[in-house]
Design an enzyme around this catalytic site. Sequence first.
Site, PDB file in Angstrom:
ATOM      1  N   ASP A  74       0.817  -1.210   0.000  1.00 38.83           N
ATOM      2  CA  ASP A  74       0.000   0.000   0.000  1.00 38.83           C
ATOM      3  C   ASP A  74       0.854   1.265   0.000  1.00 38.83           C
ATOM      4  O   ASP A  74       0.481   2.275  -0.601  1.00 38.83           O
ATOM      5  CB  ASP A  74      -0.935   0.002   1.213  1.00 38.83           C
ATOM      6  CG  ASP A  74      -2.085  -0.981   1.057  1.00 38.83           C
ATOM      7  OD1 ASP A  74      -2.282  -1.486  -0.069  1.00 38.83           O
ATOM      8  OD2 ASP A  74      -2.792  -1.241   2.049  1.00 38.83           O
ATOM      9  N   ASN A 149      -4.562   8.992   1.367  1.00 37.44           N
ATOM     10  CA  ASN A 149      -5.128   8.506   2.625  1.00 37.44           C
ATOM     11  C   ASN A 149      -5.473   9.622   3.599  1.00 37.44           C
ATOM     12  O   ASN A 149      -6.621   9.786   3.982  1.00 37.44           O
ATOM     13  CB  ASN A 149      -4.167   7.532   3.306  1.00 37.44           C
ATOM     14  CG  ASN A 149      -4.432   6.087   2.947  1.00 37.44           C
ATOM     15  OD1 ASN A 149      -5.307   5.799   2.136  1.00 37.44           O
ATOM     16  ND2 ASN A 149      -3.682   5.176   3.529  1.00 37.44           N
ATOM     17  N   GLU A 150      -4.447  10.356   4.019  1.00 36.71           N
ATOM     18  CA  GLU A 150      -4.708  11.370   5.043  1.00 36.71           C
ATOM     19  C   GLU A 150      -3.601  12.403   5.135  1.00 36.71           C
ATOM     20  O   GLU A 150      -2.468  12.179   4.694  1.00 36.71           O
ATOM     21  CB  GLU A 150      -4.892  10.722   6.424  1.00 36.71           C
ATOM     22  CG  GLU A 150      -3.633  10.215   7.083  1.00 36.71           C
ATOM     23  CD  GLU A 150      -3.203   8.838   6.667  1.00 36.71           C
ATOM     24  OE1 GLU A 150      -1.993   8.689   6.382  1.00 36.71           O
ATOM     25  OE2 GLU A 150      -4.045   7.926   6.605  1.00 36.71           O
ATOM     26  N   ASP A 179      -2.541  14.030  20.939  1.00 36.02           N
ATOM     27  CA  ASP A 179      -1.221  13.792  20.346  1.00 36.02           C
ATOM     28  C   ASP A 179      -1.169  14.279  18.904  1.00 36.02           C
ATOM     29  O   ASP A 179      -0.086  14.430  18.336  1.00 36.02           O
ATOM     30  CB  ASP A 179      -0.885  12.299  20.379  1.00 36.02           C
ATOM     31  CG  ASP A 179      -0.526  11.817  21.778  1.00 36.02           C
ATOM     32  OD1 ASP A 179      -0.362  12.663  22.673  1.00 36.02           O
ATOM     33  OD2 ASP A 179      -0.419  10.589  21.964  1.00 36.02           O
ATOM     34  N   SER A 193      -6.676   6.527  10.447  1.00 37.52           N
ATOM     35  CA  SER A 193      -7.897   6.990  11.110  1.00 37.52           C
ATOM     36  C   SER A 193      -8.632   5.845  11.795  1.00 37.52           C
ATOM     37  O   SER A 193      -9.117   5.984  12.925  1.00 37.52           O
ATOM     38  CB  SER A 193      -8.817   7.669  10.087  1.00 37.52           C
ATOM     39  OG  SER A 193     -10.041   8.041  10.673  1.00 37.52           O
ATOM     40  N   SER A 195      -7.336   3.140  12.997  1.00 34.98           N
ATOM     41  CA  SER A 195      -6.564   2.751  14.178  1.00 34.98           C
ATOM     42  C   SER A 195      -6.832   3.671  15.362  1.00 34.98           C
ATOM     43  O   SER A 195      -6.630   3.281  16.512  1.00 34.98           O
ATOM     44  CB  SER A 195      -5.062   2.769  13.856  1.00 34.98           C
ATOM     45  OG  SER A 195      -4.757   1.871  12.821  1.00 34.98           O
ATOM     46  N   ALA A 214      -5.405  10.072  20.169  1.00 31.41           N
ATOM     47  CA  ALA A 214      -5.290  10.010  21.632  1.00 31.41           C
ATOM     48  C   ALA A 214      -5.716  11.315  22.294  1.00 31.41           C
ATOM     49  O   ALA A 214      -4.934  11.946  23.015  1.00 31.41           O
ATOM     50  CB  ALA A 214      -3.864   9.641  22.033  1.00 31.41           C
TER      51      ALA A 214
END
Length: 294
Positions: A74, A149-150, A179, A193, A195, A214
Amino acid sequence: MKIGIYGQFYHANAAQYIGQLLELLDQRNIEVLIEEDFLKLIHSNNKIEKDYKHFSAFEELDNSFDLFFCIGGDGTILKSINYIRNLDIPIVGINTGRLGFLATIQKEQIESTLEELLEKKFSLSPRSVLTMQTNPRSYDPVFSHIALNEIAVSRKNTTSMITVDTWLDDQYLTSYWADGLIISTPTGSTGYSLSCGGPVITPDADSLVITPIAPHNLNARPLVIKDHTTIKLKVSGRGKEHLVSMDSRIATLQNDTEIIIKKAPYTINFVELQGDSFLNTLRKKLLWGEDKRN
């Protein structure tokens, strides 16, 4: 027909499949261009003497390409999109890594599916991508790329939280004490995301998701927004700097730098073979809804 090939690494267990792919394409007299660094890896590790044409940048490609093969995992696919951008070249991911969630086929399927690909017996799955600008402007080359993805901001060189002030279309949303913060596309919703507790979003949804990393707040939960929203972030904290990532690319920014994130005005097209779908991949590779009663 004209095909581009990109890869980052050359693994011994993939050697025979790379050779097989090139041989099958040569047998069909297909014009092949290989990314320059990957071609060097092939020549140094494989008994392939043919001197293929090569490319090394987005500017060397155009929309005359019929397909773009990405050989790897990936991470390889995430980097490959910056060679394609707005050219509308369909991507075929050939997984030689581990999970390969974004891949179209596994390496063992090259021979059995190649004819189907060359005859274009497939559909396209358009994927939205993100762009980023900063104020004041940063000249780090990371910010000239796009993210499939992000885009994420996170703390640097500290164990303390950062504060991420967040605006949507110039309207203040909140300040996240965490965090970091992830701005994810539907494609990225099954990655970082996920996770961090974010939802799975189907690729055709016109949405983005904001997912805190977090957070020290029971009320800070992932938020799904329209994908045409302009997102502005500003980070503060005990340190003077923080990290910004666009998929696998990372840069450092000074705190209080404005980060402006938008959806790009174009999409990246992923090849989807007949019988395949995002929902099938979700069940097979992420074991979605796995239940012994089903």
